[in-house]
Design a protein around this motif. Structure first.
Motif, PDB file in Angstrom:
ATOM      1  N   ALA A 136      -9.676  15.937  -5.493  1.00 15.50           N
ATOM      2  CA  ALA A 136      -9.306  15.174  -6.695  1.00 15.50           C
ATOM      3  C   ALA A 136      -7.926  14.555  -6.526  1.00 15.50           C
ATOM      4  O   ALA A 136      -7.697  13.408  -6.938  1.00 15.50           O
ATOM      5  N   LEU A 137      -7.016  15.300  -5.918  1.00 20.75           N
ATOM      6  CA  LEU A 137      -5.685  14.761  -5.642  1.00 20.75           C
ATOM      7  C   LEU A 137      -5.783  13.584  -4.679  1.00 20.75           C
ATOM      8  O   LEU A 137      -5.133  12.549  -4.882  1.00 20.75           O
ATOM      9  N   ARG A 138      -6.582  13.735  -3.613  1.00 23.33           N
ATOM     10  CA  ARG A 138      -6.717  12.659  -2.628  1.00 23.33           C
ATOM     11  C   ARG A 138      -7.255  11.382  -3.278  1.00 23.33           C
ATOM     12  O   ARG A 138      -6.775  10.271  -2.994  1.00 23.33           O
ATOM     13  N   GLN A 139      -8.237  11.530  -4.153  1.00 25.39           N
ATOM     14  CA  GLN A 139      -8.804  10.365  -4.836  1.00 25.39           C
ATOM     15  C   GLN A 139      -7.760   9.672  -5.713  1.00 25.39           C
ATOM     16  O   GLN A 139      -7.704   8.439  -5.790  1.00 25.39           O
ATOM     17  N   GLN A 140      -6.937  10.471  -6.375  1.00 27.21           N
ATOM     18  CA  GLN A 140      -5.884   9.883  -7.204  1.00 27.21           C
ATOM     19  C   GLN A 140      -4.853   9.159  -6.333  1.00 27.21           C
ATOM     20  O   GLN A 140      -4.358   8.081  -6.696  1.00 27.21           O
ATOM     21  N   LEU A 141      -4.526   9.737  -5.188  1.00 24.88           N
ATOM     22  CA  LEU A 141      -3.580   9.094  -4.273  1.00 24.88           C
ATOM     23  C   LEU A 141      -4.116   7.751  -3.776  1.00 24.88           C
ATOM     24  O   LEU A 141      -3.349   6.800  -3.582  1.00 24.88           O
ATOM     25  N   GLU A 142      -5.423   7.661  -3.594  1.00 24.81           N
ATOM     26  CA  GLU A 142      -6.021   6.378  -3.215  1.00 24.81           C
ATOM     27  C   GLU A 142      -5.788   5.334  -4.307  1.00 24.81           C
ATOM     28  O   GLU A 142      -5.464   4.177  -4.026  1.00 24.81           O
ATOM     29  N   LYS A 143      -5.944   5.761  -5.565  1.00 22.82           N
ATOM     30  CA  LYS A 143      -5.693   4.842  -6.690  1.00 22.82           C
ATOM     31  C   LYS A 143      -4.215   4.451  -6.747  1.00 22.82           C
ATOM     32  O   LYS A 143      -3.878   3.287  -6.991  1.00 22.82           O
ATOM     33  N   ASP A 144      -3.333   5.441  -6.529  1.00 26.24           N
ATOM     34  CA  ASP A 144      -1.898   5.152  -6.548  1.00 26.24           C
ATOM     35  C   ASP A 144      -1.530   4.150  -5.453  1.00 26.24           C
ATOM     36  O   ASP A 144      -0.711   3.244  -5.665  1.00 26.24           O
ATOM     37  N   LYS A 145      -2.135   4.326  -4.284  1.00 20.47           N
ATOM     38  CA  LYS A 145      -1.862   3.415  -3.165  1.00 20.47           C
ATOM     39  C   LYS A 145      -2.271   1.992  -3.521  1.00 20.47           C
ATOM     40  O   LYS A 145      -1.550   1.031  -3.209  1.00 20.47           O
ATOM     41  N   LYS A 146      -3.409   1.837  -4.184  1.00 17.74           N
ATOM     42  CA  LYS A 146      -3.856   0.505  -4.593  1.00 17.74           C
ATOM     43  C   LYS A 146      -2.863  -0.120  -5.571  1.00 17.74           C
ATOM     44  O   LYS A 146      -2.607  -1.332  -5.534  1.00 17.74           O
ATOM     45  N   THR A 147      -2.281   0.703  -6.441  1.00 15.70           N
ATOM     46  CA  THR A 147      -1.266   0.203  -7.376  1.00 15.70           C
ATOM     47  C   THR A 147      -0.068  -0.342  -6.602  1.00 15.70           C
ATOM     48  O   THR A 147       0.469  -1.412  -6.941  1.00 15.70           O
ATOM     49  N   VAL A 148       0.352   0.386  -5.572  1.00 11.89           N
ATOM     50  CA  VAL A 148       1.471  -0.079  -4.747  1.00 11.89           C
ATOM     51  C   VAL A 148       1.104  -1.381  -4.056  1.00 11.89           C
ATOM     52  O   VAL A 148       1.904  -2.332  -4.018  1.00 11.89           O
ATOM     53  N   GLU A 149      -0.092  -1.455  -3.511  1.00 10.53           N
ATOM     54  CA  GLU A 149      -0.533  -2.679  -2.810  1.00 10.53           C
ATOM     55  C   GLU A 149      -0.585  -3.867  -3.752  1.00 10.53           C
ATOM     56  O   GLU A 149      -0.197  -4.992  -3.393  1.00 10.53           O
ATOM     57  N   LEU A 150      -1.049  -3.649  -4.990  1.00 14.16           N
ATOM     58  CA  LEU A 150      -1.089  -4.725  -5.961  1.00 14.16           C
ATOM     59  C   LEU A 150       0.314  -5.165  -6.377  1.00 14.16           C
ATOM     60  O   LEU A 150       0.552  -6.330  -6.682  1.00 14.16           O
ATOM     61  N   TYR A 151       1.238  -4.196  -6.404  1.00 18.06           N
ATOM     62  CA  TYR A 151       2.617  -4.518  -6.794  1.00 18.06           C
ATOM     63  C   TYR A 151       3.270  -5.449  -5.775  1.00 18.06           C
ATOM     64  O   TYR A 151       4.144  -6.224  -6.114  1.00 18.06           O
ATOM     65  N   CYS A 152       2.839  -5.335  -4.513  1.00 19.72           N
ATOM     66  CA  CYS A 152       3.385  -6.217  -3.480  1.00 19.72           C
ATOM     67  C   CYS A 152       3.142  -7.686  -3.824  1.00 19.72           C
ATOM     68  O   CYS A 152       3.840  -8.554  -3.341  1.00 19.72           O
TER      69      CYS A 152
END
Length: 320
Positions: free
Chosen positions: A304-320
């Protein structure tokens, strides 16, 4: 920008034990802790630099290390919550076109000086002050007892002018380091950065971690922050940015106790740098905080943590 240190009535090149000859040069001076070097501070420093140029004077910022509150104590019982370490402060002041940064080693003995002694001995006697620029709420000397009126009286006696810079406000909010600390404690990074006039920065040395991030597919750099009084923002996950070898790298930074993988852990700072490969152990890195993603929480499983980290990573990528 030249940097020198003052302690025990002697002047040293910064971080050197050998005293240097320090000539008295006609100067424009401003004095303060300048924690955060925020937009209010920058307005004062800019005014001082402008006066120095107009009058062909040396421009001097006088600051203190450690922070006076660490020495004077009072009601302070834990970390002070400093917005900038000395190194971070130096980095910010380098961009201010200042000729000299004069770092006063703040000790109980130094704190016992009256405002008049400080002005006569240090600002005029050692730095050659011909102009002193202060903020509207500034206080000098023991218990901040020296006021703008005291300065003007001494200026007439000792031959320097006094300029008091007016208050800075954003959206009718009072400008202060205290307000910025409050915003950081709430995770309101964009607002804190607006008050600072720069990004809030966390700096430290990359140290070895436990490898749990790598096991989840998100290798991290673990940051040891040398100053225990440095303020960490609200626990959670942030969009961050770091400059490594001249290139900008986006990162997903976590500040907190990692409750999913550790019970009763101490607060740590770690960052997954997107696209980075290779070791950074022992390197000094600085991370600018750009955006608060979410609060830290305990997940029921590592998956569950890993799945959330995937979502967080996408947020960072979108912020770029």
């Amino acid at each position: 920008m030249q940097i020198v240190e003052y302690r025990s009535n002697r002047v040293f090149p910064f971080r050197s034990e050998e005293p240097e000859e320090f000539p008295v040069v006609a100067s424009a001076v401003t004095v303060g802790a300048f924690d955060g070097v925020h937009r209010g501070h920058r307005k004062i420093i800019s005014r001082m630099v402008s006066i120095a140029r107009q009058r062909a004077l040396r421009s001097v910022v006088v600051t203190f290390d450690p922070h006076p509150r660490r020495v004077l104590g009072g009601e302070v019982t834990g970390p002070l919550g400093l917005l900038t370490t000395l190194e971070e402060k130096i980095t910010l002041l380098r961009s201010a076109d200042v000729d000299l940064l004069f770092v006063v080693r703040f000790t109980p003995e130094f704190a016992m000086q009256s405002s008049e002694e400080f002005i006569k001995n240090v600002l005029v006697g050692l730095l050659g002050a011909k102009s002193i620029v202060i903020g509207y709420d500034h206080g000098f000397g023991r218990n901040r007892s020296g006021s703008g009126d005291d300065l003007r009286r001494l200026g007439l006696e000792l031959g320097f002018t006094v300029d008091v810079e007016s208050e800075v406000r954003i959206a009718d909010e009072h400008f202060s380091s205290t307000r910025i600390r409050q915003l950081l404690g709430l995770g309101r990074i964009e607002e804190a950065n607006a008050f600072l006039g720069s990004f809030y920065t966390i700096s430290g040395t990359v140290v070895e971690g436990d490898g749990r991030g790598r096991g989840l597919g998100f290798p991290t750099v673990n940051i040891h922050i040398p100053d225990p009084h440095k303020l960490l923002p609200q626990s959670g996950v942030y969009v961050a940015e770091s400059n490594i070898d001249g290139l900008s790298w986006m990162a997903m930074m976590n500040v907190g106790v990692r409750p999913t993988v550790e019970d009763g852990g101490r607060t740590s700072v770690e960052a997954h740098i997107l696209g980075w490969e290779g070791s950074l152990y022992g390197r000094e890195l600085s991370f600018n905080l750009l955006h608060f993603i979410r609060r830290e929480r305990k997940f029921p499983t590592l998956e569950a943590l890993r799945q959330q980290l995937e979502k967080d990573k996408k947020t960072v990528e979108l912020y770029c």
